[in-house]
Design a protein around this motif. Structure first.
Motif, PDB file in Angstrom:
ATOM      1  N   ASN A 134       0.828  -1.212   0.000  1.00  0.00           N
ATOM      2  CA  ASN A 134       0.000   0.000   0.000  1.00  0.00           C
ATOM      3  C   ASN A 134       0.860   1.260   0.000  1.00  0.00           C
ATOM      4  O   ASN A 134       1.807   1.385   0.763  1.00  0.00           O
ATOM      5  CB  ASN A 134      -0.926  -0.011   1.229  1.00  0.00           C
ATOM      6  CG  ASN A 134      -2.057   1.022   1.115  1.00  0.00           C
ATOM      7  OD1 ASN A 134      -1.937   2.023   0.411  1.00  0.00           O
ATOM      8  ND2 ASN A 134      -3.153   0.755   1.818  1.00  0.00           N
ATOM      9  N   SER A 135       0.536   2.154  -0.898  1.00  0.00           N
ATOM     10  CA  SER A 135       1.077   3.517  -0.906  1.00  0.00           C
ATOM     11  C   SER A 135       0.032   4.358  -1.633  1.00  0.00           C
ATOM     12  O   SER A 135      -1.146   3.960  -1.650  1.00  0.00           O
ATOM     13  CB  SER A 135       2.443   3.545  -1.618  1.00  0.00           C
ATOM     14  OG  SER A 135       2.994   4.848  -1.601  1.00  0.00           O
ATOM     15  N   GLY A 136       0.404   5.446  -2.206  1.00  0.00           N
ATOM     16  CA  GLY A 136      -0.594   6.244  -2.914  1.00  0.00           C
ATOM     17  C   GLY A 136       0.025   7.466  -3.562  1.00  0.00           C
ATOM     18  O   GLY A 136       1.018   8.002  -3.071  1.00  0.00           O
ATOM     19  N   GLU A 151      -6.255  10.995  -3.945  1.00  0.00           N
ATOM     20  CA  GLU A 151      -5.379   9.821  -4.052  1.00  0.00           C
ATOM     21  C   GLU A 151      -5.770   8.857  -5.159  1.00  0.00           C
ATOM     22  O   GLU A 151      -6.913   8.396  -5.243  1.00  0.00           O
ATOM     23  CB  GLU A 151      -5.373   9.028  -2.729  1.00  0.00           C
ATOM     24  CG  GLU A 151      -4.434   7.811  -2.799  1.00  0.00           C
ATOM     25  CD  GLU A 151      -4.450   6.911  -1.570  1.00  0.00           C
ATOM     26  OE1 GLU A 151      -5.368   7.023  -0.733  1.00  0.00           O
ATOM     27  OE2 GLU A 151      -3.527   6.071  -1.452  1.00  0.00           O
ATOM     28  N   GLN A 192      -4.877   5.212  -5.696  1.00  0.00           N
ATOM     29  CA  GLN A 192      -4.332   4.191  -4.813  1.00  0.00           C
ATOM     30  C   GLN A 192      -3.195   3.411  -5.462  1.00  0.00           C
ATOM     31  O   GLN A 192      -3.260   3.053  -6.644  1.00  0.00           O
ATOM     32  CB  GLN A 192      -5.460   3.226  -4.389  1.00  0.00           C
ATOM     33  CG  GLN A 192      -5.018   2.007  -3.618  1.00  0.00           C
ATOM     34  CD  GLN A 192      -4.578   2.331  -2.190  1.00  0.00           C
ATOM     35  OE1 GLN A 192      -3.766   3.229  -1.944  1.00  0.00           O
ATOM     36  NE2 GLN A 192      -5.097   1.585  -1.240  1.00  0.00           N
ATOM     37  N   VAL A 193      -2.164   3.183  -4.689  1.00  0.00           N
ATOM     38  CA  VAL A 193      -1.092   2.254  -5.059  1.00  0.00           C
ATOM     39  C   VAL A 193      -1.231   1.071  -4.116  1.00  0.00           C
ATOM     40  O   VAL A 193      -1.254   1.242  -2.887  1.00  0.00           O
ATOM     41  CB  VAL A 193       0.298   2.923  -4.912  1.00  0.00           C
ATOM     42  CG1 VAL A 193       1.412   1.882  -5.014  1.00  0.00           C
ATOM     43  CG2 VAL A 193       0.481   4.003  -5.974  1.00  0.00           C
ATOM     44  N   GLN A 233       2.504   8.444  -0.576  1.00  0.00           N
ATOM     45  CA  GLN A 233       2.130   8.000   0.766  1.00  0.00           C
ATOM     46  C   GLN A 233       3.086   6.964   1.366  1.00  0.00           C
ATOM     47  O   GLN A 233       3.505   6.030   0.681  1.00  0.00           O
ATOM     48  CB  GLN A 233       0.725   7.393   0.678  1.00  0.00           C
ATOM     49  CG  GLN A 233       0.112   6.987   2.008  1.00  0.00           C
ATOM     50  CD  GLN A 233      -1.234   6.294   1.802  1.00  0.00           C
ATOM     51  OE1 GLN A 233      -1.384   5.471   0.910  1.00  0.00           O
ATOM     52  NE2 GLN A 233      -2.203   6.638   2.635  1.00  0.00           N
ATOM     53  N   HIS A 276       2.592   4.204   3.707  1.00  0.00           N
ATOM     54  CA  HIS A 276       1.565   3.403   4.371  1.00  0.00           C
ATOM     55  C   HIS A 276       2.225   2.231   5.091  1.00  0.00           C
ATOM     56  O   HIS A 276       1.596   1.228   5.411  1.00  0.00           O
ATOM     57  CB  HIS A 276       0.524   2.918   3.352  1.00  0.00           C
ATOM     58  CG  HIS A 276      -0.794   2.511   3.937  1.00  0.00           C
ATOM     59  ND1 HIS A 276      -1.012   1.284   4.530  1.00  0.00           N
ATOM     60  CD2 HIS A 276      -1.964   3.189   4.047  1.00  0.00           C
ATOM     61  CE1 HIS A 276      -2.267   1.216   4.946  1.00  0.00           C
ATOM     62  NE2 HIS A 276      -2.869   2.360   4.679  1.00  0.00           N
TER      63      HIS A 276
HETATM   64 MG    MG Z   1      -2.874   4.187  -0.181  1.00  0.00          MG
END
Ligand code: MG
Length: 277
Positions: free
Chosen positions: A148-150, A158, A160-161, A258, A260
């Motif tokens: 998870n990142s973003g 965002e 989403q990643v 992000q 995360h």
């Molecule tokens: Mg995210």
């Protein structure tokens, strides 16, 4: 036709305008429109140019660069602002305004858990953004806890990643979703460890002088070259389990990535500012 002529006649009479005055007014309007047209060879100038008008401004000539492969990041277009080319994080800062503390090695940057979101030093509004990322391999965790990142346009909106390769989660939270708002049209994810790309066309929201929303933000995105968001209208900033309303903000704000907690990697990040039409 007769009705139109009568109406125009009445207008002339009421406004007490001479024909010469009217001609002058239209000429001035045309010149202003042409001046604006010179900065915009596209939609808004359709009415100002004759079809196939050779005097219409030529689009700027640029070098389009090249596409990436798994082994080699591509070359950005010549008119792009390069935000990360694998070298250093000089274009990025952390929340405290200091140099970003993510790891840089072998041509990519990597999230370092706990060091927080990184933000570009410059602000951006309407833009075309290219980002490449790779989820940690081997995969670790499930659902939202896997890779998870973003990518946050203006630090608020965002994309989403997430490692969405054989990893089920709520659709508006998978890779390439506008988080909490729009699932991608398809799941075009590659396996963890492989480089993936986002190409995002973003138009920021517009607010009037009183801070009232006059036009929501709009986004189109391609994931690994495949259309996943087709000109979607954002409901406001993205958030977890809520859809907060818009709040007036500046025309340019930093792009953020992000933290995360997962060691997601990024490379070849560039942005092209779009004319504010
Ligand atoms: Mg995210």
């Amino acid at each position: 036709m007769v009705a139109a002529r009568v109406r125009v006649g009445v207008w002339f009479k009421e406004e007490k305008m001479s024909l010469r005055k009217v001609v002058r007014m239209f000429t001035a309007g045309g010149l202003i429109a042409m001046a604006f047209g010179a900065f915009d060879g596209h939609t808004s100038s359709q009415k100002q140019w004759e079809i196939h008008d050779v005097n219409r401004p030529q689009p700027p000539v640029i070098d389009p660069g090249s596409f990436s492969t798994q082994d080699q990041p591509g070359r950005p277009p010549s008119d792009a602002v390069v935000l990360f080319n694998g070298g250093d994080l000089s274009s990025w800062r952390n929340a405290a305004g200091e140099q970003a503390k993510w790891k840089v090695e072998r041509g990519h940057m990597e999230v370092v858990k706990g060091t927080g979101t990184v933000a570009t030093r410059r602000g951006f509004g309407d833009c075309q953004l290219h980002v490449e990322w790779a989820a940690p391999s081997p995969a670790h965790g499930e659902g939202q806890e896997r890779g998870n990142s973003g990518v946050f346009l203006m630090g608020l909106y965002e994309v989403q990643v997430l490692d969405s390769h054989r990893n089920k989660t709520y659709p508006d939270g998978q890779a390439a979703a506008v988080y909490g708002q729009y699932p991608p049209l398809v799941n075009a994810s590659r396996p963890p460890g492989q480089w993936q790309s986002y190409d995002i066309i973003f138009h920021r929201p517009r607010f009037d002088r009183d801070g009232k929303l006059v036009r929501p933000a709009r986004m189109t995105a391609l994931h690994n070259g495949v259309l996943v968001l087709d000109s979607v209208e954002l409901t406001g900033p993205t958030a977890h389990r809520q859809r907060p309303p818009y709040q007036a903000h500046a025309g340019k704000l930093p792009l953020t990535l992000q933290d995360h907690g997962d060691p997601v990697r990024y490379r070849n990040i560039w942005i092209r500012e779009l004319p504010e039409g």
